[in-house]
Design a protein around this motif. Structure first.
Motif, mmCIF file in Angstrom:
data_model
loop_
_atom_site.group_PDB
_atom_site.id
_atom_site.type_symbol
_atom_site.label_atom_id
_atom_site.label_comp_id
_atom_site.label_asym_id
_atom_site.label_seq_id
_atom_site.Cartn_x
_atom_site.Cartn_y
_atom_site.Cartn_z
ATOM 1 N N GLN A 113 21.737 -5.748 0.371
ATOM 2 C CA GLN A 113 21.107 -4.684 1.131
ATOM 3 C C GLN A 113 20.437 -3.682 0.198
ATOM 4 O OE1 GLN A 113 20.487 -4.638 4.254
ATOM 5 N NE2 GLN A 113 21.646 -6.519 4.632
ATOM 6 N N ASP A 114 21.086 -3.386 -0.936
ATOM 7 C CA ASP A 114 20.497 -2.466 -1.913
ATOM 8 C C ASP A 114 19.215 -3.062 -2.497
ATOM 9 O OD1 ASP A 114 20.437 -0.142 -3.608
ATOM 10 O OD2 ASP A 114 21.025 -1.506 -5.245
ATOM 11 N N LEU A 115 19.234 -4.361 -2.787
ATOM 12 C CA LEU A 115 18.052 -5.038 -3.326
ATOM 13 C C LEU A 115 16.896 -4.999 -2.326
ATOM 14 C CD1 LEU A 115 16.882 -6.778 -5.635
ATOM 15 C CD2 LEU A 115 17.707 -8.758 -4.389
ATOM 16 N N VAL A 116 17.183 -5.271 -1.080
ATOM 17 C CA VAL A 116 16.139 -5.261 -0.048
ATOM 18 C C VAL A 116 15.591 -3.849 0.132
ATOM 19 C CG1 VAL A 116 15.730 -5.611 2.430
ATOM 20 C CG2 VAL A 116 17.034 -7.296 1.131
ATOM 21 N N ARG A 117 16.454 -2.848 0.143
ATOM 22 C CA ARG A 117 16.012 -1.468 0.308
ATOM 23 C C ARG A 117 15.097 -1.045 -0.840
ATOM 24 N NH1 ARG A 117 17.533 2.760 -2.128
ATOM 25 N NH2 ARG A 117 19.435 1.835 -2.939
ATOM 26 N N SER A 120 9.750 0.419 -3.156
ATOM 27 C CA SER A 120 8.744 0.355 -4.216
ATOM 28 C C SER A 120 7.531 -0.439 -3.754
ATOM 29 C CB SER A 120 9.336 -0.270 -5.471
ATOM 30 O OG SER A 120 9.682 -1.617 -5.216
ATOM 31 N N GLY A 121 7.755 -1.594 -3.157
ATOM 32 C CA GLY A 121 6.666 -2.430 -2.667
ATOM 33 C C GLY A 121 5.774 -2.893 -3.799
ATOM 34 N N PRO A 122 5.166 -4.026 -3.660
ATOM 35 C CA PRO A 122 4.236 -4.483 -4.682
ATOM 36 C C PRO A 122 3.030 -3.560 -4.749
ATOM 37 C CG PRO A 122 4.482 -6.126 -2.921
ATOM 38 C CD PRO A 122 5.342 -4.966 -2.585
ATOM 39 N N ALA A 123 2.514 -3.326 -5.945
ATOM 40 C CA ALA A 123 1.391 -2.402 -6.138
ATOM 41 C C ALA A 123 0.135 -2.901 -5.443
ATOM 42 C CB ALA A 123 1.130 -2.208 -7.625
ATOM 43 N N SER A 124 -0.071 -4.212 -5.429
ATOM 44 C CA SER A 124 -1.296 -4.728 -4.817
ATOM 45 C C SER A 124 -1.225 -4.712 -3.297
ATOM 46 C CB SER A 124 -1.549 -6.153 -5.309
ATOM 47 O OG SER A 124 -0.499 -6.991 -4.872
ATOM 48 N N HIS A 125 -0.034 -4.497 -2.730
ATOM 49 C CA HIS A 125 0.128 -4.500 -1.279
ATOM 50 C C HIS A 125 -0.620 -3.347 -0.639
ATOM 51 C CE1 HIS A 125 2.318 -4.115 2.575
ATOM 52 N NE2 HIS A 125 2.263 -5.439 2.508
ATOM 53 N N GLU A 126 -0.599 -2.192 -1.286
ATOM 54 C CA GLU A 126 -1.268 -1.022 -0.715
ATOM 55 C C GLU A 126 -2.754 -0.995 -1.058
ATOM 56 O OE1 GLU A 126 1.010 2.090 -2.351
ATOM 57 O OE2 GLU A 126 2.798 1.621 -1.202
ATOM 58 N N SER A 127 -3.141 -1.470 -2.237
ATOM 59 C CA SER A 127 -4.539 -1.359 -2.659
ATOM 60 C C SER A 127 -5.360 -2.595 -2.316
ATOM 61 C CB SER A 127 -4.590 -1.119 -4.168
ATOM 62 O OG SER A 127 -4.042 -2.227 -4.845
ATOM 63 N N GLY A 128 -4.792 -3.564 -1.656
ATOM 64 C CA GLY A 128 -5.519 -4.773 -1.293
ATOM 65 C C GLY A 128 -5.174 -5.899 -2.247
ATOM 66 N N PRO A 129 -5.686 -7.060 -1.951
ATOM 67 C CA PRO A 129 -5.354 -8.206 -2.804
ATOM 68 C C PRO A 129 -5.979 -8.072 -4.188
ATOM 69 C CG PRO A 129 -6.983 -8.824 -1.173
ATOM 70 C CD PRO A 129 -6.559 -7.421 -0.856
ATOM 71 N N ALA A 130 -5.370 -8.724 -5.146
ATOM 72 C CA ALA A 130 -5.887 -8.717 -6.510
ATOM 73 C C ALA A 130 -7.205 -9.488 -6.550
ATOM 74 C CB ALA A 130 -4.871 -9.355 -7.446
ATOM 75 N N PRO A 131 -8.115 -9.119 -7.423
ATOM 76 C CA PRO A 131 -9.387 -9.844 -7.493
ATOM 77 C C PRO A 131 -9.163 -11.275 -7.974
ATOM 78 C CG PRO A 131 -9.230 -8.247 -9.276
ATOM 79 C CD PRO A 131 -8.050 -8.021 -8.380
#
Length: 128
Positions: A19-23, A28-39
């Protein structure tokens, strides 16, 4: 004796760690998730070609040396005809077979004669 395929029940400390790992992952979420897919390779922008570029004239199709083309034709045709005669015309005239064999030997001999005789020590044989 226990069954090796049986799944052990999870312990409470394993569940808490999971549960701690999932939280932490969702926080944090992947960095590319918010800014769109990587080129990727399809995102490459091609530069516009020069408008004044003219490709060079291609070499004419008949630029081969006639004797060399004739020798290659003699090798290919003599082998092909010998194969056809051997497979389909079993009682072929021996003069015809000897003539084709002679044509092959003469053509292959000329091609071998045309091979380069000198070798450069710093040459690896590659040609561009």
């Amino acid at each position: 004796m226990s069954d090796p395929r049986a799944v052990e029940p999870s312990r409470p400390d394993d569940e808490a760690a999971w549960q701690d790992l999932v939280r932490r992952f969702h926080e944090s979420g992947p960095a590319s998730h918010e800014s769109g897919p990587a080129p990727g390779p399809r995102d490459h922008v091609v530069d516009e070609p020069d408008e004044d570029f003219e490709p060079p004239e291609p070499a004419p199709l008949s630029s081969a040396e006639p004797a060399l083309a004739l020798a290659w034709t003699g090798v290919v045709v003599s082998l092909g005809l010998l194969l056809v005669v051997t497979v389909f015309l079993r009682p072929a005239p021996s003069v015809f077979a000897w003539a084709l064999a002679g044509l092959f030997v003469i053509s292959a001999g000329y091609l071998a004669y045309r091979l380069p005789r000198e070798r450069h020590d710093d040459d690896d044989g590659a040609r561009v």
